[in-house]
Structures are given as C-alpha cells and as structure tokens.
Design an enzyme around this catalytic site. Structure first.
Site, PDB file in Angstrom:
ATOM      1  N   PHE A  66      47.022 -41.543  -9.098  1.00 11.03           N
ATOM      2  CA  PHE A  66      46.361 -42.346  -8.064  1.00 11.03           C
ATOM      3  C   PHE A  66      47.385 -43.003  -7.135  1.00 11.03           C
ATOM      4  CE2 PHE A  66      44.107 -46.091  -6.427  1.00 11.03           C
ATOM      5  CZ  PHE A  66      42.979 -45.475  -5.902  1.00 11.03           C
ATOM      6  N   GLU A  67      48.539 -43.363  -7.712  1.00  9.05           N
ATOM      7  CA  GLU A  67      49.574 -44.058  -6.930  1.00  9.05           C
ATOM      8  C   GLU A  67      50.406 -43.095  -6.068  1.00  9.05           C
ATOM      9  OE1 GLU A  67      49.008 -44.939 -10.320  1.00  9.05           O
ATOM     10  OE2 GLU A  67      47.761 -46.541  -9.479  1.00  9.05           O
ATOM     11  N   HIS A  96      36.932 -40.569 -14.953  1.00  7.71           N
ATOM     12  CA  HIS A  96      38.196 -40.828 -14.270  1.00  7.71           C
ATOM     13  C   HIS A  96      38.730 -39.572 -13.589  1.00  7.71           C
ATOM     14  CE1 HIS A  96      39.527 -44.848 -15.835  1.00  7.71           C
ATOM     15  NE2 HIS A  96      40.203 -44.772 -14.723  1.00  7.71           N
ATOM     16  N   PHE A 121      50.569 -30.951  -1.779  1.00  4.60           N
ATOM     17  CA  PHE A 121      49.748 -31.315  -2.946  1.00  4.60           C
ATOM     18  C   PHE A 121      50.232 -30.527  -4.170  1.00  4.60           C
ATOM     19  CE2 PHE A 121      45.737 -30.969  -5.420  1.00  4.60           C
ATOM     20  CZ  PHE A 121      45.318 -32.288  -5.398  1.00  4.60           C
TER      21      PHE A 121
HETATM   22  C1  DLZ Z   1      43.686 -43.752 -15.826  1.00  5.55           C
HETATM   23  C2  DLZ Z   1      44.183 -42.350 -15.763  1.00  5.55           C
HETATM   24  C3  DLZ Z   1      43.542 -41.340 -16.509  1.00  5.55           C
HETATM   25  C4  DLZ Z   1      42.370 -41.596 -17.402  1.00  5.55           C
HETATM   26  N1  DLZ Z   1      43.994 -40.091 -16.508  1.00  5.55           N
HETATM   27  C5  DLZ Z   1      45.069 -39.772 -15.702  1.00  5.55           C
HETATM   28  C6  DLZ Z   1      45.551 -38.440 -15.657  1.00  5.55           C
HETATM   29  O1  DLZ Z   1      45.096 -37.523 -16.342  1.00  5.55           O
HETATM   30  N2  DLZ Z   1      46.588 -38.192 -14.821  1.00  5.55           N
HETATM   31  C7  DLZ Z   1      47.165 -39.162 -14.032  1.00  5.55           C
HETATM   32  O2  DLZ Z   1      48.098 -38.850 -13.283  1.00  5.55           O
HETATM   33  N3  DLZ Z   1      46.740 -40.439 -14.089  1.00  5.55           N
HETATM   34  C8  DLZ Z   1      45.710 -40.770 -14.904  1.00  5.55           C
HETATM   35  N4  DLZ Z   1      45.270 -42.051 -14.973  1.00  5.55           N
HETATM   36  C9  DLZ Z   1      46.038 -43.107 -14.254  1.00  5.55           C
HETATM   37  C10 DLZ Z   1      45.666 -43.292 -12.781  1.00  5.55           C
HETATM   38  O3  DLZ Z   1      46.185 -42.246 -11.974  1.00  5.55           O
HETATM   39  C11 DLZ Z   1      46.233 -44.625 -12.248  1.00  5.55           C
HETATM   40  O4  DLZ Z   1      47.614 -44.673 -12.507  1.00  5.55           O
HETATM   41  C12 DLZ Z   1      45.582 -45.850 -12.900  1.00  5.55           C
HETATM   42  O5  DLZ Z   1      44.185 -45.789 -12.775  1.00  5.55           O
HETATM   43  C13 DLZ Z   1      46.097 -47.166 -12.246  1.00  5.55           C
HETATM   44  O6  DLZ Z   1      45.770 -47.194 -10.856  1.00  5.55           O
END
Ligand code: DLZ
Length: 157
Positions: A66-67, A96, A121
């Site tokens: 997400f970041e 998620h 990407f």
């Molecule tokens: C929370 C989360 C989950 C459940 N799964 C993944 C994943 O499979 N791959 C990934 O890169 N990040 C995951 N995250 C974390 C989110 O990307 C993010 O870092 C958190 O929700 C904090 O904003």
C-alpha cells in the site's frame, strides 16, 4: 515480453535501450520480503546488465505494498528517469487482498498520468506463496526482470 506461456525473464534485447546515464528508483515493499528481495535482485541485475550505473540506482524501502504509492510519489520529486514499484500481495482470508491490490494499481496508474517519470508495476498479486516464488525467479521467470526491461523501454519512448 512475457505472455501466459512465456517466461517473465525472456525478452528481446534488441528492443532495450542502453541504460547509460539513466537514473532509476526502486521502491521495495517489505511484506513477503523473501519474494520482493528476489524481484529487486532480478530488476537490479537487469538494469546493470543494460549499463545503468550502480550509483544511479536508488532503493527506497516501504512497509507494505500500500505504501508503494507514497514511496513512488516521493521519488517523483527527485527527477528519476523511471521508478519501479516492487511488491507482493498474496490472497489471504480477508478482503485486504482486493483492497490493497486495487489501491496500488490505481495509485500507480494515477502517478503515471500526473507525473513525468514512468512508474512500472512490479507487484505480484497471487493466490499463494508458491505462485509468487514461481514468478520471482522460479519456473515462470522473474517479474523483476520484466519490470526493469519495461522501465528502460519506457524511458526510451
Ligand atoms: C495488511 C497487509 C496484508 C493483509 N497483506 C499484504 C500483502 O499480502 N502484501 C503486502 O505488500 N502488504 C500487505 N499488507 C500490508 C499493507 O500493504 C500496508 O502496509 C498496511 O495496511 C499498512 O498501511
């Protein structure tokens, strides 16, 4: 370039411009770190192979996929020629997966529309860790290689 039955690591070298003098940022997510490190290595080695200087490759680590959006938007302020966003999102039991995958895809799309440097990407969105292993240096090749080649080609447009 890869299709469903081609390796992600196979490409036509004649289509890839010389990377000398290119500056490239790689934003790397720490979630599923074993996978994202392999993607990073695949991308970095491919950039070096096409004459991008090691000192012209900057790595920015972020906590999760997400970041990647914020990390890539910060990199846009630093005049890189291209940015590669590297992450691995694996389907779990929560929603998620959809939320994060969609947000990252749209966020990176927006950065491409609103800024100068192309953002590539390099995010695996897989059903299982086995599938991710296969695409980060396993039997399907390495998506990091594909991302590096894409970055070089987009700079050359
Ligand atoms: C929370 C989360 C989950 C459940 N799964 C993944 C994943 O499979 N791959 C990934 O890169 N990040 C995951 N995250 C974390 C989110 O990307 C993010 O870092 C958190 O929700 C904090 O904003």
């Amino acid at each position: 370039m890869a299709t469903a039955d081609h390796s992600l690591s196979q490409y036509d070298r004649s289509k890839v411009p010389n990377g000398k003098n290119f500056r490239i940022a790689m934003v790397v997510s720490e979630w599923n770190e074993v996978i994202t490190e392999s993607l990073y290595e695949g991308a970095k080695n491919t950039l070096l192979d096409h004459n991008v200087a090691e000192e012209n490759i900057e790595r920015i680590d972020v906590p999760g996929s997400f970041e990647l959006i914020y990390g890539a938007s910060q990199a846009q302020q630093k005049n890189f020629d291209a940015i590669i966003a590297i992450g691995c999102i694996i389907q779990g039991e929560t929603r998620h997966f959809e939320f994060i995958s969609n947000a990252v895809a749209h966020g990176i799309k927006d950065l491409n529309l609103n800024h100068k440097a192309p953002v590539v990407f390099c995010v695996l969105t897989d059903d299982s860790i086995e599938q991710s292993r296969s695409r980060s240096g396993g039997e399907k090749g390495n998506k990091g290689v594909e991302a590096a080649v894409t970055a070089l080609r987009m700079i050359g447009l």
